[in-house]
Design a protein around this motif. Structure first.
Motif, PDB file in Angstrom:
ATOM      1  N   ILE A  23       0.836  -1.195   0.000  1.00 51.01           N
ATOM      2  CA  ILE A  23       0.000   0.000   0.000  1.00 51.01           C
ATOM      3  C   ILE A  23       0.871   1.245   0.000  1.00 51.01           C
ATOM      4  N   ASN A  24       1.899   1.261   0.824  1.00 46.69           N
ATOM      5  CA  ASN A  24       2.789   2.419   0.862  1.00 46.69           C
ATOM      6  C   ASN A  24       3.515   2.619  -0.456  1.00 46.69           C
ATOM      7  N   LYS A  25       3.956   1.546  -1.082  1.00 44.89           N
ATOM      8  CA  LYS A  25       4.622   1.653  -2.377  1.00 44.89           C
ATOM      9  C   LYS A  25       3.668   2.222  -3.426  1.00 44.89           C
ATOM     10  N   GLY A  26       2.418   1.771  -3.411  1.00 43.72           N
ATOM     11  CA  GLY A  26       1.435   2.271  -4.370  1.00 43.72           C
ATOM     12  C   GLY A  26       1.143   3.742  -4.177  1.00 43.72           C
ATOM     13  N   ILE A  27       0.982   4.156  -2.933  1.00 40.39           N
ATOM     14  CA  ILE A  27       0.710   5.567  -2.654  1.00 40.39           C
ATOM     15  C   ILE A  27       1.905   6.417  -3.047  1.00 40.39           C
ATOM     16  N   ASN A  28       3.096   5.960  -2.737  1.00 39.22           N
ATOM     17  CA  ASN A  28       4.294   6.728  -3.091  1.00 39.22           C
ATOM     18  C   ASN A  28       4.464   6.831  -4.600  1.00 39.22           C
ATOM     19  N   GLN A  44      -1.112  10.307 -19.015  1.00 46.31           N
ATOM     20  CA  GLN A  44      -2.493   9.892 -19.227  1.00 46.31           C
ATOM     21  C   GLN A  44      -3.420  10.388 -18.132  1.00 46.31           C
ATOM     22  N   ARG A  45      -2.895  10.717 -16.961  1.00 46.76           N
ATOM     23  CA  ARG A  45      -3.717  11.156 -15.832  1.00 46.76           C
ATOM     24  C   ARG A  45      -3.464  12.629 -15.559  1.00 46.76           C
ATOM     25  N   SER A  46      -4.523  13.328 -15.169  1.00 47.85           N
ATOM     26  CA  SER A  46      -4.325  14.715 -14.776  1.00 47.85           C
ATOM     27  C   SER A  46      -3.789  14.763 -13.355  1.00 47.85           C
ATOM     28  N   ASN A  47      -3.233  15.880 -12.993  1.00 48.15           N
ATOM     29  CA  ASN A  47      -2.664  16.048 -11.663  1.00 48.15           C
ATOM     30  C   ASN A  47      -3.756  15.957 -10.601  1.00 48.15           C
ATOM     31  N   GLN A  48      -4.925  16.514 -10.887  1.00 50.76           N
ATOM     32  CA  GLN A  48      -6.022  16.486  -9.918  1.00 50.76           C
ATOM     33  C   GLN A  48      -6.502  15.048  -9.685  1.00 50.76           C
ATOM     34  N   GLN A  49      -6.579  14.248 -10.720  1.00 48.57           N
ATOM     35  CA  GLN A  49      -6.993  12.857 -10.579  1.00 48.57           C
ATOM     36  C   GLN A  49      -5.992  12.085  -9.722  1.00 48.57           C
ATOM     37  N   THR A  50      -4.725  12.355  -9.926  1.00 50.27           N
ATOM     38  CA  THR A  50      -3.689  11.683  -9.157  1.00 50.27           C
ATOM     39  C   THR A  50      -3.791  12.050  -7.681  1.00 50.27           C
ATOM     40  N   LEU A  53      -6.845  10.320  -6.168  1.00 52.89           N
ATOM     41  CA  LEU A  53      -6.604   8.899  -5.990  1.00 52.89           C
ATOM     42  C   LEU A  53      -5.670   8.644  -4.810  1.00 52.89           C
ATOM     43  N   ALA A  54      -4.624   9.441  -4.682  1.00 55.62           N
ATOM     44  CA  ALA A  54      -3.706   9.285  -3.557  1.00 55.62           C
ATOM     45  C   ALA A  54      -4.422   9.573  -2.234  1.00 55.62           C
ATOM     46  N   LYS A  55      -5.297  10.554  -2.238  1.00 55.99           N
ATOM     47  CA  LYS A  55      -6.061  10.891  -1.026  1.00 55.99           C
ATOM     48  C   LYS A  55      -6.970   9.729  -0.626  1.00 55.99           C
ATOM     49  N   ARG A  56      -7.628   9.133  -1.602  1.00 57.11           N
ATOM     50  CA  ARG A  56      -8.506   7.987  -1.325  1.00 57.11           C
ATOM     51  C   ARG A  56      -7.713   6.787  -0.828  1.00 57.11           C
ATOM     52  N   MET A  57      -6.541   6.561  -1.417  1.00 53.56           N
ATOM     53  CA  MET A  57      -5.719   5.434  -0.995  1.00 53.56           C
ATOM     54  C   MET A  57      -5.228   5.626   0.436  1.00 53.56           C
TER      55      MET A  57
END
Length: 66
Positions: A23-28, A44-50, A53-57
């Motif tokens: 989980i930590n590796k994915g968030i990082n 492919q991803r916007s900065n806001q989407q990233t 997603l990081a906030k949800r993770m």
């Protein structure tokens, strides 16, 4: 303590650490900026989407650790 309890305790400990590590590796990796190895995926991803997603993770990570 019998052997079964020790094996179960050790298995749970290893599984928990592996899950937290993943989980930590994915968030990082989602939060990393300017990494040339991840440039194709980042385009492919916007900065806001990233950020969302990081906030949800992070929230999911906090919920599962309890």
């Amino acid at each position: 303590m019998n052997m079964n309890m020790l094996v179960n305790m050790f298995t749970k400990l290893v599984a928990r650490r592996a899950m937290n590590w993943g989980i930590n590796k994915g968030i990082n990796s989602m939060g990393r900026k300017g990494d040339p190895a991840d440039a194709a995926g980042r385009n492919q991803r916007s900065n806001q989407q990233t950020k969302n997603l990081a906030k949800r993770m992070k929230m999911l990570n906090r919920m599962t650790r309890r």
